[in-house]
Design a protein around this motif. Sequence first.
Motif, mmCIF file in Angstrom:
data_model
loop_
_atom_site.group_PDB
_atom_site.id
_atom_site.type_symbol
_atom_site.label_atom_id
_atom_site.label_comp_id
_atom_site.label_asym_id
_atom_site.label_seq_id
_atom_site.Cartn_x
_atom_site.Cartn_y
_atom_site.Cartn_z
ATOM 1 N N ASP A 267 7.260 4.901 5.856
ATOM 2 C CA ASP A 267 6.069 4.046 5.947
ATOM 3 C C ASP A 267 6.442 2.650 6.429
ATOM 4 O OD1 ASP A 267 4.688 6.213 4.819
ATOM 5 O OD2 ASP A 267 4.641 5.327 2.813
ATOM 6 N N THR A 268 7.490 2.094 5.846
ATOM 7 C CA THR A 268 7.926 0.741 6.188
ATOM 8 C C THR A 268 8.400 0.669 7.640
ATOM 9 O OG1 THR A 268 8.528 0.338 3.884
ATOM 10 C CG2 THR A 268 9.493 -1.134 5.529
ATOM 11 N N VAL A 269 9.144 1.675 8.076
ATOM 12 C CA VAL A 269 9.571 1.724 9.477
ATOM 13 C C VAL A 269 8.350 1.809 10.391
ATOM 14 C CG1 VAL A 269 10.803 3.117 11.200
ATOM 15 C CG2 VAL A 269 11.862 2.664 8.974
ATOM 16 N N GLY A 270 7.341 2.592 9.994
ATOM 17 C CA GLY A 270 6.115 2.683 10.777
ATOM 18 C C GLY A 270 5.418 1.339 10.907
ATOM 19 N N VAL A 271 5.346 0.605 9.805
ATOM 20 C CA VAL A 271 4.733 -0.739 9.831
ATOM 21 C C VAL A 271 5.502 -1.638 10.797
ATOM 22 C CG1 VAL A 271 4.289 -2.836 8.485
ATOM 23 C CG2 VAL A 271 3.755 -0.590 7.502
ATOM 24 N N LEU A 272 6.816 -1.651 10.663
ATOM 25 C CA LEU A 272 7.638 -2.510 11.529
ATOM 26 C C LEU A 272 7.522 -2.132 12.994
ATOM 27 C CD1 LEU A 272 10.803 -2.839 9.259
ATOM 28 C CD2 LEU A 272 8.973 -4.526 9.604
ATOM 29 N N LEU A 273 7.505 -0.834 13.276
ATOM 30 C CA LEU A 273 7.343 -0.394 14.669
ATOM 31 C C LEU A 273 5.961 -0.773 15.201
ATOM 32 C CD1 LEU A 273 9.014 3.139 14.731
ATOM 33 C CD2 LEU A 273 9.744 1.097 15.965
ATOM 34 N N GLY A 274 4.941 -0.602 14.373
ATOM 35 C CA GLY A 274 3.590 -0.977 14.789
ATOM 36 C C GLY A 274 3.486 -2.457 15.110
ATOM 37 N N LEU A 275 4.078 -3.283 14.259
ATOM 38 C CA LEU A 275 4.069 -4.728 14.503
ATOM 39 C C LEU A 275 4.848 -5.082 15.772
ATOM 40 C CD1 LEU A 275 4.511 -6.044 10.859
ATOM 41 C CD2 LEU A 275 2.419 -6.073 12.240
ATOM 42 N N TYR B 51 0.843 -1.198 0.000
ATOM 43 C CA TYR B 51 0.000 0.000 0.000
ATOM 44 C C TYR B 51 0.880 1.251 0.000
ATOM 45 C CZ TYR B 51 -3.412 3.407 1.863
ATOM 46 O OH TYR B 51 -4.212 4.505 2.093
ATOM 47 N N ALA B 52 1.925 1.247 0.811
ATOM 48 C CA ALA B 52 2.847 2.381 0.869
ATOM 49 C C ALA B 52 3.516 2.606 -0.485
ATOM 50 C CB ALA B 52 3.897 2.142 1.953
ATOM 51 N N ALA B 53 3.978 1.535 -1.101
ATOM 52 C CA ALA B 53 4.649 1.652 -2.404
ATOM 53 C C ALA B 53 3.688 2.167 -3.464
ATOM 54 C CB ALA B 53 5.231 0.297 -2.807
ATOM 55 N N VAL B 54 2.496 1.610 -3.508
ATOM 56 C CA VAL B 54 1.505 2.049 -4.500
ATOM 57 C C VAL B 54 1.121 3.506 -4.249
ATOM 58 C CG1 VAL B 54 -0.886 1.715 -5.285
ATOM 59 C CG2 VAL B 54 0.632 -0.254 -5.008
ATOM 60 N N SER B 55 0.979 3.890 -2.984
ATOM 61 C CA SER B 55 0.607 5.279 -2.687
ATOM 62 C C SER B 55 1.669 6.250 -3.181
ATOM 63 C CB SER B 55 0.350 5.476 -1.192
ATOM 64 O OG SER B 55 1.539 5.490 -0.440
ATOM 65 N N GLU B 56 2.925 5.881 -3.055
ATOM 66 C CA GLU B 56 3.997 6.761 -3.558
ATOM 67 C C GLU B 56 3.958 6.864 -5.078
ATOM 68 O OE1 GLU B 56 5.936 8.902 -1.903
ATOM 69 O OE2 GLU B 56 4.759 8.235 -0.183
ATOM 70 N N VAL B 57 3.708 5.758 -5.744
ATOM 71 C CA VAL B 57 3.603 5.788 -7.213
ATOM 72 C C VAL B 57 2.441 6.677 -7.632
ATOM 73 C CG1 VAL B 57 3.106 4.403 -9.270
ATOM 74 C CG2 VAL B 57 4.726 3.559 -7.551
ATOM 75 N N VAL B 58 1.288 6.494 -6.984
ATOM 76 C CA VAL B 58 0.103 7.293 -7.334
ATOM 77 C C VAL B 58 0.336 8.769 -7.033
ATOM 78 C CG1 VAL B 58 -2.341 7.686 -6.779
ATOM 79 C CG2 VAL B 58 -1.487 5.358 -7.084
ATOM 80 N N GLN B 59 1.008 9.075 -5.938
ATOM 81 C CA GLN B 59 1.296 10.469 -5.616
ATOM 82 C C GLN B 59 2.130 11.134 -6.712
ATOM 83 O OE1 GLN B 59 3.094 10.807 -1.747
ATOM 84 N NE2 GLN B 59 1.252 10.123 -0.701
ATOM 85 N N GLY B 60 2.955 10.369 -7.370
ATOM 86 C CA GLY B 60 3.814 10.918 -8.417
ATOM 87 C C GLY B 60 3.143 11.050 -9.774
ATOM 88 N N THR B 61 1.874 10.681 -9.885
ATOM 89 C CA THR B 61 1.163 10.756 -11.164
ATOM 90 C C THR B 61 0.387 12.072 -11.271
ATOM 91 O OG1 THR B 61 -0.873 9.746 -10.345
ATOM 92 C CG2 THR B 61 0.850 8.241 -11.164
#
Length: 120
Positions: free
Chosen positions: A99-107, A74-84
């Motif tokens: 985003d990825t660090v946030g996911v890891l910290l949340g887990l 979701y994070a990766a797709v959101s960045e791609v979409v933001q750049g369109t």
Amino acid sequence: MRSRLAQHGALARGAFAVAVLLSLAVLFAPPSDVPSAPPGVDKVVHLSLFLVLALTARWAGVGRQVTAVSLVLYAAVSEVVQGTDLVRRDAELLDLVADTVGVLLGLALWAVATRRRATG
């Protein structure tokens, strides 16, 4: 006795739904709706948003691996979409890292919280 955190009821699912809706508003808002902020604040927002998504997903009963993979995608797709031209914002690799660090910290926080509740 089952921990309250381990109960995946309507409140947990509702919290996850609210977090998802918030993420959609934050990640896909038009540039004119994004307030200016000191450098680096956007990374804190990204990290916090995905930390909350991960925590609420786990509380809602979504598995650890499904949460991790889904949110990073979701994070990766959101960045791609933001750049369109659709959103017209900047796609940034460092946002994806935050985003990825946030996911890891949340887990990790979920694992600590549920482990303490189970043993405490």
